[in-house]
Design an enzyme around this catalytic site. Structure first.
Site, PDB file in Angstrom:
ATOM      1  N   ASP A 168       0.807  -1.232   0.000  1.00  0.00           N
ATOM      2  CA  ASP A 168       0.000   0.000   0.000  1.00  0.00           C
ATOM      3  C   ASP A 168       0.842   1.285   0.000  1.00  0.00           C
ATOM      4  O   ASP A 168       0.301   2.378   0.169  1.00  0.00           O
ATOM      5  CB  ASP A 168      -0.984   0.001   1.187  1.00  0.00           C
ATOM      6  N   GLU A 253      14.232  -3.708   9.804  1.00  0.00           N
ATOM      7  CA  GLU A 253      15.151  -3.093   8.839  1.00  0.00           C
ATOM      8  C   GLU A 253      16.591  -3.248   9.327  1.00  0.00           C
ATOM      9  O   GLU A 253      17.484  -3.637   8.556  1.00  0.00           O
ATOM     10  CB  GLU A 253      14.822  -1.605   8.666  1.00  0.00           C
TER      11      GLU A 253
END
Ligand SMILES: *[C@@H]1O[C@H](CO)[C@@H](O)[C@H](O)[C@H]1NC(C)=O
Length: 306
Positions: A168, A253
């Site tokens: 998205d 991350e």
């Protein structure tokens, strides 16, 4: 001059003309094979996108896929969080004209009870049922990395770029041009994320010197998944590099980047991290009337794929 002789002369002139035209034609037929693709190498971008069933899923995938159709040498790896591949995603990808690989792995919910970060779990509403969904994408991204390693080992061309993409987010085509420049790990700003207008690496003299993040700034790499890409060959050099369920939210991350690089070695792209080329947009959860409140027990639109 006999008729036979004239004919021979015509044939000779004709052949001469043919030879002259063949060699001096400015556009010989074989020129069309020499296209820029042959002369300039364009590394493949492997976009890794976990996805899960929800009301806005097809809308989100449609928007993203239509961006990706404009990206050259792009290979989309879509991993469904499901026990079986769904017909919706399967048909969607088939019709997309993109180069893709469709995988699936169900997130093991029981594992979540041992993980403290309930904050990454969302209350998911399907058309007919609701349930808890933990949106970390760890299993899905790791499955994609397994696939990628096998694929690269079998490929002659082991080069490429790996980019982790949410279904998205909003991606400018320019971000794909930027990531093809990386040697090891490239970074760039991400718009509207972490409670900020823009979250980005700070760059001094062309080197990353720190970050502007305010959300969990103590993270080793306080950047969003959309803000970096990795040279695909590094995944072969570091076969253990993967995401982990054991870290708290916001550390995925850092978890993957720690295998490949250090802050000072990051390659700042997007004009020394001064341009926003990707936005961490979120699709609002649609609110629809519960089927139990509708007049018909089976609504007449229930067979329509949305
Ligand atoms: C980034 O900064 C360095 C050092 O100031 C400079 O040499 C380089 O040209 C800059 N790159 C871009 C793309 O602006």
């Amino acid at each position: 001059m006999s008729f036979v002789n004239i004919k021979k002369q015509y044939i000779a002139i004709g052949m001469l003309l043919f030879v002259v035209l063949f060699f001096f034609n400015s556009k010989p037929a074989f020129q069309c094979q020499i296209t820029p693709e042959v002369t300039t190498y364009l590394p493949t971008i492997y976009g890794i996108t976990p996805t899960y069933a929800r009301l806005a899923q097809k809308a989100d995938l449609t928007r993203l896929s239509q961006t990706l159709m404009l990206v050259k040498n792009f290979h989309w790896i879509v991993i469904e969080d499901s026990e079986k591949k769904t017909k919706l995603v399967e048909n969607f990808l088939k019709e997309s004209t993109l180069k893709y690989t469709h995988l699936n792995v169900k997130t093991n919910s029981s594992k979540h009870s041992t993980v403290m970060d309930i904050n990454i779990c969302l209350f998911k509403t399907d058309t007919f049922n609701t349930s808890w969904y933990c949106a970390s994408g760890v299993e899905q991204r790791n499955l994609a990395l397994d696939w990628l390693r096998k694929h690269l080992k079998q490929s002659e061309d082991k080069r490429g770029v790996v980019y982790f993409m949410d279904d998205d987010n909003t991606y400018s085509l320019k971000v794909f041009d930027e990531m093809r420049k990386i040697n090891k790990v490239g970074v760039w700003p991400v718009g509207i994320v972490g409670g900020m207008r823009v979250e980005m690496p700070l760059v001094k003299d062309g080197k990353v010197s720190g970050y502007n993040a305010v959300w969990k700034p103590f993270r080793p790499f306080p950047i969003d998944m959309a803000g970096f890409a990795i040279n695909a060959t590094l995944f072969l050099e570091h076969p253990n590099a993967m995401f982990s369920r054991k870290v708290q939210s916001g550390f995925q991350e850092s978890e993957i980047l720690k295998y490949f690089t250090k802050t000072e070695d990051l390659e700042p792209l997007a004009e020394n991290c001064t341009k926003v080329l990707v936005w961490h947009t979120r699709t609002q959860k649609p609110s629809i009337i519960s089927p139990s409140k509708l007049k018909h027990p089976i609504p007449p639109d229930s067979h329509i794929e949305v």
